[in-house]
Motif scaffolding. Structure first.
Motif, PDB file in Angstrom:
ATOM      1  N   ARG A  23       0.815  -1.218   0.000  1.00 21.08           N
ATOM      2  CA  ARG A  23       0.000   0.000   0.000  1.00 21.08           C
ATOM      3  C   ARG A  23       0.849   1.268   0.000  1.00 21.08           C
ATOM      4  NH1 ARG A  23      -2.358  -3.572   3.739  1.00 21.08           N
ATOM      5  NH2 ARG A  23      -4.354  -4.387   3.043  1.00 21.08           N
ATOM      6  N   HIS A  24       2.148   1.124   0.189  1.00 24.08           N
ATOM      7  CA  HIS A  24       3.068   2.269   0.216  1.00 24.08           C
ATOM      8  C   HIS A  24       4.036   2.126  -0.958  1.00 24.08           C
ATOM      9  CE1 HIS A  24       1.714   3.165   4.377  1.00 24.08           C
ATOM     10  NE2 HIS A  24       1.668   1.849   4.485  1.00 24.08           N
ATOM     11  N   PHE A  25       3.925   3.029  -1.919  1.00 26.56           N
ATOM     12  CA  PHE A  25       4.692   2.931  -3.158  1.00 26.56           C
ATOM     13  C   PHE A  25       5.609   4.131  -3.366  1.00 26.56           C
ATOM     14  CE2 PHE A  25       0.926   0.359  -3.954  1.00 26.56           C
ATOM     15  CZ  PHE A  25       1.434  -0.753  -4.608  1.00 26.56           C
ATOM     16  N   ARG A  26       6.716   3.874  -4.051  1.00 30.87           N
ATOM     17  CA  ARG A  26       7.485   4.957  -4.651  1.00 30.87           C
ATOM     18  C   ARG A  26       6.770   5.379  -5.935  1.00 30.87           C
ATOM     19  NH1 ARG A  26      12.795   1.547  -5.093  1.00 30.87           N
ATOM     20  NH2 ARG A  26      12.742   2.545  -7.142  1.00 30.87           N
ATOM     21  N   ARG A  27       7.015   6.585  -6.374  1.00 29.94           N
ATOM     22  CA  ARG A  27       6.273   7.089  -7.539  1.00 29.94           C
ATOM     23  C   ARG A  27       7.000   6.876  -8.864  1.00 29.94           C
ATOM     24  NH1 ARG A  27       2.501  12.285  -6.095  1.00 29.94           N
ATOM     25  NH2 ARG A  27       1.561  11.400  -4.209  1.00 29.94           N
ATOM     26  N   ASP A  28       8.257   6.444  -8.835  1.00 27.98           N
ATOM     27  CA  ASP A  28       8.962   6.222 -10.098  1.00 27.98           C
ATOM     28  C   ASP A  28       8.371   5.003 -10.811  1.00 27.98           C
ATOM     29  OD1 ASP A  28      10.166   5.180  -7.676  1.00 27.98           O
ATOM     30  OD2 ASP A  28      11.621   4.171  -8.960  1.00 27.98           O
ATOM     31  N   LEU A  94      -6.063   2.561   9.279  1.00 28.24           N
ATOM     32  CA  LEU A  94      -5.419   1.692   8.300  1.00 28.24           C
ATOM     33  C   LEU A  94      -5.277   2.391   6.955  1.00 28.24           C
ATOM     34  CD1 LEU A  94      -7.385  -1.622   8.987  1.00 28.24           C
ATOM     35  CD2 LEU A  94      -5.095  -1.046   9.823  1.00 28.24           C
ATOM     36  N   LYS A  95      -4.163   2.150   6.299  1.00 28.92           N
ATOM     37  CA  LYS A  95      -3.996   2.604   4.913  1.00 28.92           C
ATOM     38  C   LYS A  95      -4.406   1.436   4.029  1.00 28.92           C
ATOM     39  CE  LYS A  95      -0.585   4.368   1.570  1.00 28.92           C
ATOM     40  NZ  LYS A  95      -1.438   5.442   1.069  1.00 28.92           N
ATOM     41  N   LEU A  99      -3.574   4.003  -4.103  1.00 31.00           N
ATOM     42  CA  LEU A  99      -4.027   4.624  -5.340  1.00 31.00           C
ATOM     43  C   LEU A  99      -3.334   5.945  -5.651  1.00 31.00           C
ATOM     44  CD1 LEU A  99      -7.839   3.905  -4.859  1.00 31.00           C
ATOM     45  CD2 LEU A  99      -6.391   2.923  -6.650  1.00 31.00           C
ATOM     46  N   ASP A 100      -2.958   6.697  -4.632  1.00 28.61           N
ATOM     47  CA  ASP A 100      -2.392   8.018  -4.867  1.00 28.61           C
ATOM     48  C   ASP A 100      -0.946   7.963  -5.350  1.00 28.61           C
ATOM     49  OD1 ASP A 100      -4.747   9.268  -4.096  1.00 28.61           O
ATOM     50  OD2 ASP A 100      -4.167   9.326  -1.985  1.00 28.61           O
ATOM     51  N   ASP A 101      -0.181   7.003  -4.854  1.00 27.41           N
ATOM     52  CA  ASP A 101       1.247   6.975  -5.145  1.00 27.41           C
ATOM     53  C   ASP A 101       1.667   5.939  -6.172  1.00 27.41           C
ATOM     54  OD1 ASP A 101       1.761   9.025  -3.325  1.00 27.41           O
ATOM     55  OD2 ASP A 101       1.945   7.626  -1.645  1.00 27.41           O
ATOM     56  N   ALA A 102       0.915   4.851  -6.316  1.00 22.33           N
ATOM     57  CA  ALA A 102       1.321   3.798  -7.250  1.00 22.33           C
ATOM     58  C   ALA A 102       1.382   4.338  -8.679  1.00 22.33           C
ATOM     59  CB  ALA A 102       0.343   2.628  -7.182  1.00 22.33           C
ATOM     60  N   PRO A 103       2.496   4.158  -9.368  1.00 24.75           N
ATOM     61  CA  PRO A 103       2.596   4.705 -10.723  1.00 24.75           C
ATOM     62  C   PRO A 103       1.727   3.984 -11.748  1.00 24.75           C
ATOM     63  CG  PRO A 103       4.553   3.417 -10.191  1.00 24.75           C
ATOM     64  CD  PRO A 103       3.741   3.510  -8.936  1.00 24.75           C
ATOM     65  N   HIS A 104       1.327   2.754 -11.436  1.00 24.10           N
ATOM     66  CA  HIS A 104       0.547   1.976 -12.408  1.00 24.10           C
ATOM     67  C   HIS A 104      -0.717   1.426 -11.758  1.00 24.10           C
ATOM     68  CE1 HIS A 104       4.153   2.193 -14.864  1.00 24.10           C
ATOM     69  NE2 HIS A 104       4.832   1.694 -13.847  1.00 24.10           N
ATOM     70  N   HIS A 105      -1.822   1.564 -12.469  1.00 25.16           N
ATOM     71  CA  HIS A 105      -3.088   0.958 -12.059  1.00 25.16           C
ATOM     72  C   HIS A 105      -3.462  -0.074 -13.114  1.00 25.16           C
ATOM     73  CE1 HIS A 105      -4.663   4.557  -9.447  1.00 25.16           C
ATOM     74  NE2 HIS A 105      -3.406   4.243  -9.183  1.00 25.16           N
ATOM     75  N   GLY A 150       6.032  -4.152  -6.277  1.00 28.81           N
ATOM     76  CA  GLY A 150       4.952  -4.356  -5.333  1.00 28.81           C
ATOM     77  C   GLY A 150       3.595  -4.334  -6.014  1.00 28.81           C
ATOM     78  N   VAL A 151       2.662  -5.079  -5.438  1.00 28.83           N
ATOM     79  CA  VAL A 151       1.284  -5.137  -5.939  1.00 28.83           C
ATOM     80  C   VAL A 151       0.339  -4.966  -4.760  1.00 28.83           C
ATOM     81  CG1 VAL A 151      -0.471  -6.549  -7.090  1.00 28.83           C
ATOM     82  CG2 VAL A 151       1.919  -6.683  -7.829  1.00 28.83           C
ATOM     83  N   GLY A 152      -0.684  -4.143  -4.923  1.00 22.30           N
ATOM     84  CA  GLY A 152      -1.724  -3.976  -3.919  1.00 22.30           C
ATOM     85  C   GLY A 152      -3.088  -4.183  -4.553  1.00 22.30           C
ATOM     86  N   TRP A 153      -3.895  -5.035  -3.936  1.00 22.16           N
ATOM     87  CA  TRP A 153      -5.231  -5.373  -4.468  1.00 22.16           C
ATOM     88  C   TRP A 153      -6.251  -4.476  -3.778  1.00 22.16           C
ATOM     89  CZ3 TRP A 153      -6.693 -11.057  -5.813  1.00 22.16           C
ATOM     90  CH2 TRP A 153      -7.985 -11.120  -6.321  1.00 22.16           C
TER      91      TRP A 153
END
Length: 210
Positions: A23-28, A94-95, A99-105, A150-153
């Motif tokens: 749930r915590h992503f870098r933006r690159d 809880l986070k 959605l805000d930081d992940a570069p890919h959806h 990383g992957v978040g569902w």
């Protein structure tokens, strides 16, 4: 069939152990070649009757992403309102999405009755097309973890509304909305366990016998 040495088996176990719902992503962004490789690996997943019912949709349009984010916010607020007291406070802390930081959806949809496979294995258990798509998602997830991705569902969404936002074939079933990117950090235990929401159940590792 190839022979996998013991060292590989140990590494595979570590891969399973370190797979996380991130749930915590870098933006690159992740390089396109890596994303294409993950998609190709996902499509090696087994499927009922070799039907390959999955459809992977890259969601790059900012307006569509914003609409998905708004849908999540509404569904999350509804879920919070159904809880009370200390559980509501814990839920609010809880986070639950990146959605805000992940570069890919990536939305993953499933065809409930594809022509491919000619119906083999689906007459008595038609849900197997959905389960096949889940297998492809899990294959994608493990391959991503092995590549350091990383992957978040995101499941706190309205599937019908998301299908409308994405303007996809209404016959397709939305199975998953994934956030994908390099994780901001990793930990040996799931975040929900670290935050005290839930723990793994040791009894789930035992056979049920009949």
């Amino acid at each position: 069939m190839p022979v996998f040495p013991p060292a590989f088996s140990g590494q595979l176990h570590e891969l399973f152990r370190w797979r996380r719902d991130v749930r915590h992503f870098r933006r690159d962004p992740v390089p396109e070649s890596v994303l294409e490789g993950l998609l190709a690996t996902a499509c090696l997943a087994p499927s009922v009757g070799l039907s390959e019912p999955w459809r992977f949709v890259r969601v790059d349009d900012p307006d569509r992403r914003a609409a998905v984010r708004a849908d999540f916010s509404q569904c999350n607020a509804d879920a919070l309102s159904s809880r009370a007291g200390s559980e509501a406070r814990r839920y609010a802390s809880l986070k639950l999405a990146g959605l805000d930081d992940a570069p890919h959806h990536i939305a993953v949809l499933s065809h409930p009755d594809p022509e491919q496979g000619r119906g083999l294995g689906r007459a008595t258990m038609p849900q197997t097309t959905t389960w096949s798509t889940v297998m492809a998602i899990h294959t994608f997830w493990l391959a991503a973890t092995a590549a350091g991705v990383g992957v978040g569902w995101v499941s706190i969404i309205n599937p019908g509304h998301i299908r409308t936002i994405l303007d996809v074939d209404p016959a397709l079933e939305l199975v998953a909305y994934l956030c994908v990117g390099y994780p901001a950090g990793q930990a040996p235990t799931p975040e929900l366990e670290r935050r005290g929401w839930e723990r793994r159940a040791p009894e789930r590792r035992e056979w049920v016998r009949r």
